[in-house]
Design a protein around this motif. Sequence first.
Motif, PDB file in Angstrom:
ATOM      1  N   GLU A 143       0.829  -1.203   0.000  1.00 26.83           N
ATOM      2  CA  GLU A 143       0.000   0.000   0.000  1.00 26.83           C
ATOM      3  C   GLU A 143       0.868   1.260   0.000  1.00 26.83           C
ATOM      4  OE1 GLU A 143      -3.323   0.201  -0.407  1.00 26.83           O
ATOM      5  OE2 GLU A 143      -3.218  -1.965  -0.694  1.00 26.83           O
ATOM      6  N   ARG A 144       1.947   1.224   0.753  1.00 29.55           N
ATOM      7  CA  ARG A 144       2.866   2.376   0.770  1.00 29.55           C
ATOM      8  C   ARG A 144       3.512   2.572  -0.600  1.00 29.55           C
ATOM      9  NH1 ARG A 144       5.995   1.629   6.533  1.00 29.55           N
ATOM     10  NH2 ARG A 144       4.244   2.247   7.835  1.00 29.55           N
ATOM     11  N   GLU A 145       3.872   1.463  -1.230  1.00 32.18           N
ATOM     12  CA  GLU A 145       4.479   1.548  -2.559  1.00 32.18           C
ATOM     13  C   GLU A 145       3.476   2.126  -3.560  1.00 32.18           C
ATOM     14  OE1 GLU A 145       7.449   1.154  -5.514  1.00 32.18           O
ATOM     15  OE2 GLU A 145       7.515   1.255  -3.339  1.00 32.18           O
ATOM     16  N   LYS A 146       2.227   1.689  -3.479  1.00 30.98           N
ATOM     17  CA  LYS A 146       1.196   2.230  -4.365  1.00 30.98           C
ATOM     18  C   LYS A 146       1.014   3.726  -4.121  1.00 30.98           C
ATOM     19  CE  LYS A 146      -1.647  -1.895  -4.947  1.00 30.98           C
ATOM     20  NZ  LYS A 146      -2.963  -2.489  -4.655  1.00 30.98           N
ATOM     21  N   LEU A 147       0.982   4.113  -2.862  1.00 27.47           N
ATOM     22  CA  LEU A 147       0.830   5.520  -2.526  1.00 27.47           C
ATOM     23  C   LEU A 147       2.019   6.330  -3.031  1.00 27.47           C
ATOM     24  CD1 LEU A 147      -0.801   7.735  -1.170  1.00 27.47           C
ATOM     25  CD2 LEU A 147       0.309   7.143   0.985  1.00 27.47           C
ATOM     26  N   ARG A 148       3.228   5.794  -2.865  1.00 21.98           N
ATOM     27  CA  ARG A 148       4.426   6.475  -3.353  1.00 21.98           C
ATOM     28  C   ARG A 148       4.360   6.654  -4.873  1.00 21.98           C
ATOM     29  NH1 ARG A 148       8.777   5.449  -5.997  1.00 21.98           N
ATOM     30  NH2 ARG A 148       8.444   3.227  -6.085  1.00 21.98           N
ATOM     31  N   LYS A 149       3.963   5.604  -5.583  1.00 13.79           N
ATOM     32  CA  LYS A 149       3.864   5.685  -7.039  1.00 13.79           C
ATOM     33  C   LYS A 149       2.790   6.689  -7.453  1.00 13.79           C
ATOM     34  CE  LYS A 149       5.697   1.190  -8.280  1.00 13.79           C
ATOM     35  NZ  LYS A 149       5.453  -0.057  -8.997  1.00 13.79           N
ATOM     36  N   PHE A 150       1.676   6.685  -6.724  1.00 16.24           N
ATOM     37  CA  PHE A 150       0.618   7.640  -7.031  1.00 16.24           C
ATOM     38  C   PHE A 150       1.124   9.065  -6.839  1.00 16.24           C
ATOM     39  CE2 PHE A 150      -2.870  10.388  -5.733  1.00 16.24           C
ATOM     40  CZ  PHE A 150      -3.752  10.217  -6.784  1.00 16.24           C
ATOM     41  N   ARG A 151       1.839   9.292  -5.756  1.00 16.12           N
ATOM     42  CA  ARG A 151       2.380  10.642  -5.509  1.00 16.12           C
ATOM     43  C   ARG A 151       3.373  11.041  -6.588  1.00 16.12           C
ATOM     44  NH1 ARG A 151       3.206  10.051   0.954  1.00 16.12           N
ATOM     45  NH2 ARG A 151       1.077  10.540   1.534  1.00 16.12           N
ATOM     46  N   GLU A 152       4.224  10.101  -7.014  1.00 15.32           N
ATOM     47  CA  GLU A 152       5.171  10.404  -8.087  1.00 15.32           C
ATOM     48  C   GLU A 152       4.432  10.764  -9.370  1.00 15.32           C
ATOM     49  OE1 GLU A 152       7.827   7.121  -8.605  1.00 15.32           O
ATOM     50  OE2 GLU A 152       8.866   7.492  -6.721  1.00 15.32           O
ATOM     51  N   ASP A 191       1.343  11.846  -9.614  1.00 14.35           N
ATOM     52  CA  ASP A 191       0.656  13.111  -9.374  1.00 14.35           C
ATOM     53  C   ASP A 191       1.627  14.280  -9.514  1.00 14.35           C
ATOM     54  OD1 ASP A 191      -1.528  14.826  -8.529  1.00 14.35           O
ATOM     55  OD2 ASP A 191      -0.511  14.943  -6.589  1.00 14.35           O
ATOM     56  N   ASP A 192       2.809  14.161  -8.927  1.00 14.32           N
ATOM     57  CA  ASP A 192       3.818  15.222  -9.026  1.00 14.32           C
ATOM     58  C   ASP A 192       4.253  15.439 -10.467  1.00 14.32           C
ATOM     59  OD1 ASP A 192       3.693  15.523  -6.284  1.00 14.32           O
ATOM     60  OD2 ASP A 192       5.572  14.458  -5.890  1.00 14.32           O
ATOM     61  N   ALA A 193       4.497  14.333 -11.167  1.00 10.77           N
ATOM     62  CA  ALA A 193       4.936  14.445 -12.560  1.00 10.77           C
ATOM     63  C   ALA A 193       3.830  15.055 -13.425  1.00 10.77           C
ATOM     64  CB  ALA A 193       5.338  13.074 -13.095  1.00 10.77           C
ATOM     65  N   PHE A 194       2.600  14.650 -13.177  1.00 13.57           N
ATOM     66  CA  PHE A 194       1.480  15.189 -13.935  1.00 13.57           C
ATOM     67  C   PHE A 194       1.319  16.679 -13.650  1.00 13.57           C
ATOM     68  CE2 PHE A 194      -3.057  16.016 -14.607  1.00 13.57           C
ATOM     69  CZ  PHE A 194      -3.165  15.599 -15.921  1.00 13.57           C
ATOM     70  N   ALA A 195       1.398  17.042 -12.383  1.00 11.81           N
ATOM     71  CA  ALA A 195       1.278  18.456 -12.009  1.00 11.81           C
ATOM     72  C   ALA A 195       2.390  19.284 -12.657  1.00 11.81           C
ATOM     73  CB  ALA A 195       1.310  18.605 -10.491  1.00 11.81           C
TER      74      ALA A 195
END
Length: 79
Positions: A7-16, A18-22
């Motif tokens: 779950e932490r890995e999924k959250l980390r990937k989502f944040r990455e 999200d950051d890249a998209f932003a």
Amino acid sequence: MSRTMNEREKLRKFRELDDAFAQALRELDGGSRRSEQASEDHKRSDFEDRLQGLMREYALSQRCVHEMLSTLVEYKKIS
């Protein structure tokens, strides 16, 4: 414990993602509005290429990205 790490890995990937998209949106929006259409088309193409690359890298479907963007818009993270 493995589930927690997953779950932490999924959250980390989502944040990455999200950051890249932003960042890609900022670059697209931050471009000179006075520039020629060709420049805007090039930026849009670069953005689309970058988004497609991120989707492949993180094995995300268009539906998954749409849901993520809808959530961000809903929580007013992007407009």
